[in-house]
Design a protein around this motif. Structure first.
Motif, short mmCIF file in Angstrom:
data_model
loop_
_atom_site.label_atom_id
_atom_site.label_comp_id
_atom_site.label_asym_id
_atom_site.label_seq_id
_atom_site.Cartn_x
_atom_site.Cartn_y
_atom_site.Cartn_z
N UNK A 164 0.93 -1.26 0.04
CA UNK A 164 -0.08 0.05 0.00
C UNK A 164 0.99 1.22 0.11
N UNK A 165 1.05 1.93 -1.17
CA UNK A 165 1.84 3.10 -1.44
C UNK A 165 0.98 4.31 -1.71
N UNK A 166 0.89 5.35 -1.10
CA UNK A 166 0.07 6.56 -1.45
C UNK A 166 1.14 7.53 -2.16
N UNK A 167 0.73 7.83 -3.21
CA UNK A 167 1.44 8.82 -4.25
C UNK A 167 1.54 9.92 -3.44
N UNK A 168 0.55 10.49 -2.59
CA UNK A 168 0.76 11.80 -1.96
C UNK A 168 1.18 11.81 -0.52
N UNK A 169 1.61 10.73 -0.23
CA UNK A 169 2.33 10.49 1.10
C UNK A 169 3.34 9.25 1.11
N UNK A 186 10.41 16.89 -11.75
CA UNK A 186 9.29 17.76 -11.32
C UNK A 186 8.60 17.10 -10.07
N UNK A 187 8.02 16.12 -10.37
CA UNK A 187 7.01 15.29 -9.39
C UNK A 187 7.58 14.93 -8.06
N UNK A 188 8.69 13.98 -8.38
CA UNK A 188 9.34 13.51 -7.17
C UNK A 188 9.90 14.62 -6.29
N UNK A 189 10.71 15.54 -6.91
CA UNK A 189 11.30 16.64 -6.09
C UNK A 189 10.26 17.43 -5.49
N UNK A 190 9.30 17.65 -5.85
CA UNK A 190 8.12 18.52 -5.26
C UNK A 190 7.70 17.74 -4.17
N UNK A 191 7.24 16.81 -4.45
CA UNK A 191 6.62 15.86 -3.22
C UNK A 191 7.72 15.64 -1.92
N UNK A 192 8.72 15.48 -2.46
CA UNK A 192 10.21 15.17 -1.51
C UNK A 192 10.03 16.37 -0.70
N UNK A 193 10.13 17.50 -1.20
CA UNK A 193 10.31 18.99 -0.50
C UNK A 193 8.95 19.13 0.56
N UNK A 201 10.69 12.40 6.43
CA UNK A 201 11.88 11.77 5.66
C UNK A 201 11.55 12.11 4.17
N UNK A 202 12.58 12.49 3.63
CA UNK A 202 12.33 12.88 1.97
C UNK A 202 12.08 11.55 1.32
N UNK A 203 11.60 11.49 -0.04
CA UNK A 203 11.48 10.51 -0.72
C UNK A 203 12.83 10.30 -1.43
N UNK A 204 13.18 8.84 -1.44
CA UNK A 204 14.45 8.57 -1.96
C UNK A 204 14.22 8.13 -3.41
N UNK A 205 14.43 9.12 -4.20
CA UNK A 205 14.31 8.92 -5.73
C UNK A 205 15.34 8.17 -6.35
N UNK A 206 14.97 7.16 -7.21
CA UNK A 206 16.01 6.34 -7.79
C UNK A 206 15.79 6.36 -9.25
#
Length: 307
Positions: A164-169, A186-193, A201-206
């Motif tokens: 269960x992964x929530x793209x908004x959280x 755009x998307x992942x950096x903004x959500x991580x910020x 904790x920040x999103x770990x973008x791979x």
């Protein structure tokens, strides 16, 4: 596909890290890997497209005399454009649609592989007549090229089956993307910020060079989720439906467009040709052949970006 700075916003794709996968004959062959190629491409003969003289007469003289459209493309990006392992030919939804447009115009199609970020500069230089690689049409890109819009796509996440992964959280989660796509820039950096601003904790973008590698990472459990263009995510899920599934609905929909040199007389000709295919139902049939009819549109425009 999508990006950020003007120098980068030219695409939504790239080329790739194939971590634990082995490349053989153009196809990834480890069972757990998502393949870059498929041998079961739909039969394009199902859509019988004929030349339309009234539209073909408007093709710019230099292109008409060459007898072909020279199209810059970056593969793989299933199901839109990738190589069939049995023939080595570039196939996909985008390919079938562009071939149909070429037939309307009485032209052949000559696909030239290129790095995604080099396609638009090559159009500007006159090396390619147009690009065809799931480019998202946006205002920033329109400053550099004109876009003939032909499809609507958004972003969609995928997760491992049963998770269960929530793209908004997704704070603290590892999320795979293809390098230089809008999801990467755009998307992942903004959500991580936003996560960090909320004390989480920040999103770990791979980031991977090829979309297939991002999907493989999710299948193998190396990441928690993947974000990509909606038809790409749908295709990845179809290929590994026993291991991954969608995580949330499609969001941030925007048009795909074919980039053409700014103010080129080719743009309105392409627009008229694809509109003809939309009006007679052949465009819809091509979309259905590839299972991407959810993003089919009924009206093509030039530079239809809203943001």
């Amino acid at each position: 596909m999508w990006r950020t700075a003007v120098s980068v916003r030219f695409d939504l794709r790239g080329s790739a890290l194939r971590a634990a996968c082995v490349l053989a004959g153009g196809a990834l062959v480890l069972t757990a890997c998502t393949s870059n190629s498929e041998s079961n491409a739909p039969d394009v003969a199902k859509v019988d497209v004929a030349k339309v003289d009234s539209i073909a007469a408007k093709v710019p003289a230099d292109i008409k005399s060459s007898g072909k459209l020279v199209v810059g493309v970056n593969v793989p990006y299933q199901p839109n454009e990738y190589k069939d392992p049995s023939s080595g030919k570039i196939v996909g939804f985008d390919v079938d649609l562009m071939d149909a447009v070429g037939k309307v115009l009485g032209l052949g199609t000559d696909y030239k592989e290129a790095d995604f970020e080099k396609i638009i500069p090559s159009i500007e230089a006159g090396t390619f007549n147009l690009g065809m690689s799931s480019f998202t049409d946006n205002k920033e890109r329109e400053a550099t090229a004109d876009f003939v819009d032909y499809f609507s796509a958004g972003s969609q996440w995928a997760q491992q089956k049963g998770k269960s992964i929530d793209p908004n959280n997704a704070c603290g989660k590892r999320v795979a993307v293809q390098r230089t796509t809008v999801q990467d820039t755009d998307e992942i950096p903004a959500k991580s910020k936003a996560c960090v601003a909320a004390g989480k904790p920040e999103i770990q973008k791979v980031a991977y060079d090829e979309q297939s590698a991002a999907a493989t990472a999710l299948v193998q459990g190396q990441v928690d989720a993947m974000s990509a263009d909606s038809p790409v995510t749908a295709y990845a899920i179809k290929q590994a439906s026993d291991k991954i599934e969608s995580a949330g609905p499609i969001f941030d929909s925007a048009p795909y467009g074919w980039p053409v040199k700014k103010s080129s007389p080719l743009s309105p000709v392409l627009q008229e040709a694809v509109q003809y295919l939309m009006d007679n139902g052949q465009y819809r049939k091509i979309a259905e052949n590839w299972g991407v009819q959810e993003g089919a549109i009924t009206k093509s425009v030039i530079n239809g970006a809203t943001s």
